[in-house]
Design a protein around this motif. Structure first.
Motif, short mmCIF file in Angstrom:
data_model
loop_
_atom_site.label_atom_id
_atom_site.label_comp_id
_atom_site.label_asym_id
_atom_site.label_seq_id
_atom_site.Cartn_x
_atom_site.Cartn_y
_atom_site.Cartn_z
N PRO A 132 0.79 -1.24 0.00
CA PRO A 132 0.00 0.00 0.00
C PRO A 132 0.82 1.28 0.00
N ASN A 133 2.02 1.23 0.51
CA ASN A 133 2.84 2.44 0.59
C ASN A 133 3.88 2.54 -0.52
N GLY A 134 3.92 1.52 -1.41
CA GLY A 134 4.91 1.55 -2.48
C GLY A 134 6.32 1.54 -1.92
N GLY A 135 7.23 2.12 -2.71
CA GLY A 135 8.62 2.21 -2.25
C GLY A 135 9.30 0.85 -2.16
N VAL A 136 8.84 -0.11 -2.97
CA VAL A 136 9.43 -1.44 -2.94
C VAL A 136 9.86 -1.85 -4.34
N LYS A 137 10.82 -2.75 -4.40
CA LYS A 137 11.22 -3.33 -5.67
C LYS A 137 10.81 -4.80 -5.69
N ILE A 138 10.10 -5.18 -6.75
CA ILE A 138 9.65 -6.57 -6.85
C ILE A 138 10.14 -7.15 -8.19
N PRO A 139 10.29 -8.46 -8.28
CA PRO A 139 10.74 -9.06 -9.54
C PRO A 139 9.72 -8.82 -10.65
N LEU A 140 10.20 -8.69 -11.86
CA LEU A 140 9.32 -8.54 -13.01
C LEU A 140 8.34 -9.70 -13.09
N SER A 141 8.77 -10.88 -12.73
CA SER A 141 7.88 -12.05 -12.76
C SER A 141 6.67 -11.86 -11.86
N GLU A 142 6.88 -11.27 -10.69
CA GLU A 142 5.78 -11.02 -9.76
C GLU A 142 4.83 -9.97 -10.33
N LEU A 143 5.38 -8.96 -10.97
CA LEU A 143 4.56 -7.91 -11.55
C LEU A 143 3.68 -8.45 -12.69
N ILE A 144 4.25 -9.35 -13.49
CA ILE A 144 3.47 -9.98 -14.56
C ILE A 144 2.37 -10.85 -13.96
N SER A 145 2.70 -11.57 -12.90
CA SER A 145 1.71 -12.43 -12.25
C SER A 145 0.54 -11.62 -11.70
N PHE A 146 0.84 -10.49 -11.08
CA PHE A 146 -0.23 -9.60 -10.61
C PHE A 146 -1.08 -9.11 -11.78
N THR A 147 -0.43 -8.72 -12.86
CA THR A 147 -1.12 -8.09 -13.98
C THR A 147 -1.96 -9.07 -14.78
N VAL A 148 -1.38 -10.19 -15.16
CA VAL A 148 -2.09 -11.16 -15.99
C VAL A 148 -2.91 -12.13 -15.15
N GLY A 149 -2.32 -12.64 -14.08
CA GLY A 149 -3.00 -13.63 -13.27
C GLY A 149 -4.11 -13.07 -12.41
N GLN A 150 -3.91 -11.84 -11.85
CA GLN A 150 -4.91 -11.23 -10.98
C GLN A 150 -5.54 -9.98 -11.59
N SER A 151 -5.20 -9.70 -12.83
CA SER A 151 -5.79 -8.58 -13.59
C SER A 151 -5.60 -7.24 -12.91
#
Length: 317
Positions: A132-151
């Protein structure tokens, strides 16, 4: 007739009898095979009017295409109609990002900075709920999973910015030979003006064409293909759409899209596209787009489920 002649005569009769039996067997075999082929042809050919009959029952604009991925035969109703995609285009975005991974311009392991300003509040975003507060770095794989898998809508726009905007994704999809599609607006732009959603459109036929390329592994490397396939099959989005009337254990690699209901009670877009794996090991691609309807969400989902089940019933033979 001497003994030699008798033996020759008996041998001749046995040979003649054997040939006649063989002939009868072959005729029967050809009849059975021909009958089975004809029955299968009738079953498959019956799919088109079945789909049309389902579509005609509902007060909605429905575009539906199903592609038998083994023989590449397509059945559709309004298959060339331009219909709003909504979050379906996150599948296209995922393909574009992973193509950059395959070219080693990006890496699934590389860290992407998620800023507080990236996490818009009034939109669907499991990513924002987790960070919720941002300021984090996450793997690209996780970002794709959020975007495609959880829309995830915020994740979608972060990936768009990473690639240089929606036009880059559209150019990539065009490069695959898929033309009847427009990807021009971000999730943020669609949320600011509901009319913008209609600028992101596709046809059901071009959607199953793209799914076919993905299925046949003509788009991504084996590693990237396996990653995206896993994300899409594990997605919990839209359980009552394509999957709605299929056996519970059915594997479906899919991506949904949904506009919500406007103040006039109209759903502009509720969609699902995906690849269904049948028990016989065969597969078919489905693209279902429901637009411009006052039917409730349950009824809309049932439209997609009924059409998908019709395809299942005809092709799972």
């Amino acid at each position: 007739m001497n003994e030699f002649d008798k033996n020759n005569h008996l041998s001749f009769l046995k040979t003649l009898l054997t040939m006649r039996i063989l002939r009868v067997y072959l005729i029967a075999l050809f009849l059975v095979v021909g009958l089975n082929v004809n029955i299968c042809a009738q079953r498959v050919d019956y799919l088109q009017p079945t789909l049309q009959g389902i579509v005609d029952k509902y007060q909605a604009t429905i575009g539906f295409s199903v592609l038998d991925l083994e023989n590449e035969k397509t059945y559709s109703v309004n298959g060339d109609m331009h219909l709003p995609m909504q979050s379906v285009y996150k599948f296209h975005l995922g393909l574009a990002v992973l193509s950059q991974v395959d070219q080693r311009k990006l890496s699934l392991d590389q860290k992407i900075l998620i800023k507080k300003s990236d996490l818009l509040p009034d939109t669907w975003s499991p990513l924002r709920d987790k960070y919720p507060n941002g300021g984090v770095k996450i793997p690209l794989s996780e970002l794709i999973s959020f975007t495609v898998g959880q829309s995830d809508n915020n994740g979608c726009d972060i990936l768009f910015r990473l690639l240089g905007g929606p036009s880059k994704v559209q150019t990539y999809i065009f490069s695959l030979g898929v033309q009847n599609i427009a990807i021009v607006a971000t999730e943020e732009e669609m949320h600011k003006d509901e009319k913008v959603q209609f600028t992101n459109w596709a046809t059901p036929n071009c959607s199953v064409q793209l799914l076919n390329l993905f299925y046949k592994r003509k788009v991504l490397s084996e590693k990237s293909h396996a990653f995206l396939w896993k994300v899409m099959t594990e997605s919990t989005s839209g359980p009552k759409k394509i999957k709605g009337l299929l056996p519970p254990s059915t594997s479906v690699a899919h991506k949904t899209g949904y506009s919500g209901v406007n103040k006039e009670g109209v759903t502009a877009s509720s969609n699902d596209i995906g690849i269904v794996t049948m028990p016989n090991g065969r597969h078919f691609a489905v693209a279902a787009f429901v637009s411009n309807t006052k039917e409730n969400d349950k009824t809309i989902d049932s439209m997609i489920a009924e059409l998908s089940k019709a395809a299942w019933d005809q092709l799972n033979n």
